[in-house]
Design a protein around this motif. Structure first.
Motif, short mmCIF file in Angstrom:
data_model
loop_
_atom_site.label_atom_id
_atom_site.label_comp_id
_atom_site.label_asym_id
_atom_site.label_seq_id
_atom_site.Cartn_x
_atom_site.Cartn_y
_atom_site.Cartn_z
N MET A 149 61.18 12.15 14.35
CA MET A 149 62.03 13.11 15.06
C MET A 149 61.15 14.27 15.56
N LEU A 151 58.04 14.09 16.30
CA LEU A 151 57.15 13.63 17.37
C LEU A 151 57.83 13.73 18.74
N ASP A 152 59.14 13.81 18.75
CA ASP A 152 59.87 13.96 20.02
C ASP A 152 60.09 15.42 20.39
N PRO A 154 58.49 18.65 21.87
CA PRO A 154 57.28 19.15 22.57
C PRO A 154 56.85 20.55 22.14
N GLU A 155 57.82 21.40 21.77
CA GLU A 155 57.45 22.75 21.34
C GLU A 155 56.62 22.69 20.06
N PHE A 253 53.75 14.93 27.88
CA PHE A 253 54.98 14.78 27.12
C PHE A 253 56.13 14.70 28.12
N PRO A 254 57.21 14.05 27.78
CA PRO A 254 58.34 14.06 28.71
C PRO A 254 59.07 15.41 28.69
N VAL A 255 58.57 16.34 29.46
CA VAL A 255 59.20 17.67 29.54
C VAL A 255 59.49 18.01 31.00
N GLY A 256 60.40 18.94 31.20
CA GLY A 256 60.80 19.31 32.55
C GLY A 256 59.80 20.21 33.24
N MET A 257 59.14 21.06 32.48
CA MET A 257 58.10 21.92 33.03
C MET A 257 57.10 22.24 31.92
N ILE A 259 54.87 23.58 28.97
CA ILE A 259 55.11 24.47 27.83
C ILE A 259 53.74 24.95 27.37
#
Lengths: 436, 420
Positions: A149, A151-152, A154-155, A253-257, A259
């Motif tokens: 959990m 590992l998912d 990003p912060e 990482f699958p992020v929107g913008m 970090i």
């Protein structure tokens, strides 16, 4: 029973709590909060994820244990030989829980009734370990899912990547839960070794606040605490150089913008000095990058940061101390550059003294407000004891902070050669040197 | 425990709630605007609290407003936007130290309340719309929020699942709308929605703490003068219809762990029975889901149930390995059926009541929690204290729990799973 007892009083509003050195070796802190309904109790040990190397008076050499074992032990302690601890709490109506941080493991409950019965449960199960091959194997599965959990997240990844930039040897850079591989190495024997070393009442503290009776708490402690010899624990962490490991780390990482976490490695502090320096550094950071600062407002106006921007003084244990600025940005490297430029400008031009006074006043307000929460009061008691100060030293330290100390903090804490940035970029970009 | 609580309607659809309590070092105030909405308005409605909380006509920049809050001993001003039932609720919350904790006898509470009200009623306006510079910044931030919803995999899975569970219902809408809606938002439209909220929403005002009389008077005088509409069509309770067949949806994503969301829709008539049943099913550490899905089968770190009161829907959520998905779904379903069939002891039921009672009583120890408590009570059309609700819990029978669980039928199984 004879106790070493001390009443600690807040000179501003008259609040007070009691410190007791129990004959068993345990430090006990009791804060009766008049008129409140709930009670919160924390039973903690100075044992966290950084303590993966230790020795006692009986050991010749340091023992190294798998990463994540303190957290694993926390999980396992909830299972007694004959019953599940949560079921015991359920009979009293208390909500039980626990957490493991970098430097401590804490078992707690919160309740509105039957605090006496719940306190007996707390003191009893933490002193009664029971580990078997079967129960260890079971927990490896559950904690494995907890790790996945994480590992998912990003912060969390960005934060630990920064610690890996800043610290060469210090175990602060290791995730508290360890890895699926490291926890696979945990055995009942290792758990007993760690338990017997760190769960020694001389290394522990009980903090309780809220709706309670002081004499009753002490009576329960007398009946439930089992005295043990002081093992003279040596859990010093490996030596850490002043230098950082690397100044940048980038990961997809699958992020929107993107970090980012920007960090400044500083000298470690302990005791009252830690408290004081935490205030100095946090007030200084508020002046440099806080929401009233020129830089914060310029970066916001330029669309380089958003409301997720923040800062903190981070000391996961008293063997490390660093400053962290974090957030989301389409261009984290420019944010870092602008922060560095602003620090240099402020070193030249100086900080604003009026602003300093406003911020110090605001810190006082935050502190006063925080005493409204029974949970927070109990946490303050435990944390202050582990740091080696009194809760109301927080007010004292804040009052003592001077403008000159904060001004000098720009030099003391912001050393560009000891700074690093961790960036998480949206997936499908090249790894390594990133273009964020 | 006695609460000194008073509520009165100060204008059509405007209610002032006063809680006097001397136990705390701080005071609390809130203003909630409740309005029916259409999904096309979501982005605009989510936008408004953001822009109102960064400045006002008297403190026209972020820095000035933040400095003022810091000088009031770090008074806080927060906002919220949520879809609740068939309504959109925007909330403004202020908190500050009580006056007697101030160094120089300042009127911290009244100043803080006036500052919050100024932000709500007296925003910085340029040529009949919000400050264009702030509008541009906050519009981009709204778009960023939508772009970054994938960062939090748990929240993202729930958001996607919500759209399927509550398809075509107001509750399916993301509170901030879609990226297209956010991109299309104009300053004029945002300002229109602001005025519409001010004049057409029902308003719940709460002031709580010690030395709050002057602030209560100010709030009453100010908000009773607002222009008011005829009766609003505020509907909280709107049962979500059960699908004819269970809908199973799997979305692939860049995730390590499969996020599972299951929805059950029920037909129970008593909210407290629903709450107790949910707690026993998956709301406490001795629940059926915790003890079986986690502890016995070791399928997950967490597996919990959450009751959506206004929609009569039970949401189960967990994070598991993809290979264990079928076993987990079967086990979750089995545990709900077990409750319906009475497969629980009287002790389990009693202990759950005790735990819930403790949690409900803790509302007495927070002004914010007390304020929110009464807000929810009024939506239910009641005005119970936590102690009175605890009495209700203790009167619930095992037959009521079984009957309640039996009304819940599986509606949706949603997964966000790793790409193979």
């Amino acid at each position: 029973m004879g106790y070493e007892k001390r009443i600690v009083t807040n000179e501003i509003n008259g609040d007070s709590y009691i410190y007791v050195k129990h004959p068993s070796g345990l430090d006990i802190l009791i804060w009766k909060k008049e008129g409140f309904t709930t009670t919160e109790a924390l039973f903690g040990t100075k044992y966290g994820s950084v303590n993966n190397r230790f020795k006692t008076v009986d050991d010749d050499e340091y023992i190294e244990v798998p990463e994540g074992i303190a957290h694993f032990l926390e999980h396992k302690l909830f299972e007694n030989e004959d019953t599940d601890v949560f079921e015991l709490y359920a009979q009293t109506g208390a909500m039980g829980n626990a957490y493991t941080s970098f430097a401590e493991t804490v078992y707690l409950f919160n309740c509105s009734e039957n605090y006496d019965k719940s306190l007996r449960i707390l003191l009893s199960f933490v002193q009664k370990p029971y580990f078997t091959d079967e129960s260890v194997a079971k927990e490896q599965g559950i904690i494995g899912q907890e790790i996945k959990m994480g590992l998912d997240n990003p912060e969390r990844k960005s934060f630990f990547n920064l610690l890996n930039c800043l610290y060469v040897n210090h175990p602060i850079k290791i995730d508290i839960a360890g890895t699926v591989e490291s926890i696979a190495k945990i055995t009942p024997e290792l758990l007993y070794k760690c338990y017997n070393t760190f769960y020694n009442l001389h290394n522990m503290c009980l903090a309780i606040a809220g709706n309670l009776d002081v004499d009753e708490v002490l009576k329960i402690c007398d009946e439930e605490l089992i005295p043990v010899a002081d093992y003279k624990l040596d859990a010093s962490v490996v030596e850490e150089p002043e230098e950082i490991a690397c100044d940048e780390m980038c990961e997809e990482f699958p992020v929107g913008m993107p970090i980012f976490n920007i960090g400044y490695k500083c000298k470690a502090y302990s005791g009252y000095e830690l408290l004081k320096n935490e205030y100095i550094a946090s007030i200084m950071m508020q002046l440099v990058v806080g929401n009233t600062s020129k830089l914060y407002n310029d970066l916001t106006d330029e669309g380089l940061i958003n409301s997720n921007f923040g800062f903190e003084v981070f000391w996961g244990s008293d063997s490390m101390f660093c400053l962290i600025i974090s957030g989301e940005s389409k261009d984290p490297k420019t944010v870092r550059r602008r922060i560095e430029e602003e620090i240099e400008r402020l070193k030249r031009d100086g900080l604003d003294k009026d602003e300093f006074e406003i911020i110090r006043k605001s810190r006082y307000g935050s502190l006063v407000k925080s005493f409204d929460s029974v949970d927070t009061c109990a946490e303050y008691l435990l944390n202050a004891q582990f740091v080696g100060v009194d809760v109301f030293d927080m007010q004292k330290a804040l009052q003592e902070v001077t403008f000159d100390e904060v001004q000098n903090g720009l030099y003391k804490f912001f050393d560009k050669s000891k700074s690093a940035i961790s960036i998480i970029v949206p997936s499908r970009k090249q790894k390594g040197e990133c273009d964020a | 425990m006695n609460i000194d609580y008073e509520r009165r309607e100060i204008a059509r659809g405007v209610y002032l709630n006063i809680i006097k309590d001397k136990r705390f070092n701080s005071n609390f105030a809130s203003v909630l605007f409740i309005t029916p909405f259409s999904k096309e308005e979501a982005s605009a409605r989510a936008f408004v609290p953001g822009i109102l909380s960064v400045s006002n006509a008297n403190y026209p920049t972020r820095a000035e407003l933040n400095r003022k809050l810091l000088s009031l001993y770090n008074a806080s001003l927060n906002t919220s936007s949520v879809v609740s039932g068939n309504n959109y609720i925007t909330g403004y919350y202020a908190s500050c130290i009580i006056d007697k904790n101030a160094f120089d006898g300042e009127n911290v509470t009244e100043e803080t309340v006036r500052l919050m009200v100024d932000c709500i009623l007296n925003p910085k306006v340029v040529d009949g719309v919000f400050d264009p510079k702030e509008f541009a910044i906050l519009k981009q931030e709204l778009i960023d929020t939508i772009d970054t919803e994938i960062n939090n995999k748990r929240g993202y899975a729930l958001t996607l699942a919500n759209e399927i569970i509550f398809r075509d219902e107001p509750f399916s809408v993301r509170y901030y709308g879609t990226k297209a809606m956010a991109q299309a938002l104009t300053n004029e439209r945002a300002y229109e929605i602001y005025l519409d909220t001010l004049h057409n929403a029902d308003i719940e005002i709460t002031i709580a703490g010690d030395g709050i009389e002057a602030s209560a008077k100010f709030l009453e005088e100010t908000f009773s003068e607002l222009e008011r509409p005829e009766d609003n069509n505020i509907i909280f309770y709107d049962k979500s219809p059960l699908k004819a067949e269970v809908e199973t949806v799997d979305v692939k994503g860049d995730v390590q762990q499969t996020r599972l969301v299951m929805a059950y829709k029920g037909d129970s008539k008593n909210v407290y029975v629903d709450k107790l049943m949910t707690a026993m099913f998956g709301g406490v550490a001795t629940s059926k889901l915790f003890m079986n899905v986690r502890e016995k089968l070791q399928l997950c770190y967490s597996c919990s149930a959450n009751y959506k009161e206004y929609n009569n829907t039970l949401i189960v959520e967990s994070g598991i390995d993809a290979k264990n998905l079928d076993v987990a779904i079967k086990e979750i379903d089995k545990q709900l059926k077990a409750i319906a069939q009475g497969d629980f002891t009287d002790e389990e039921l009693y202990n759950t009541k005790l735990m819930i009672s403790g949690a409900f009583k803790s509302n007495y120890d927070s002004l914010f929690a007390l304020g929110m408590w009464y807000d929810v009570q009024h939506r239910r059309g009641t005005c119970y204290t936590p102690d009175e609700v605890i009495e209700i819990f203790h009167s619930i029978t095992r037959e009521q729990i079984m009957e309640c669980a039996g009304t819940y039928k599986l509606d949706t199984v949603f997964t966000l799973s790793p790409e193979v």
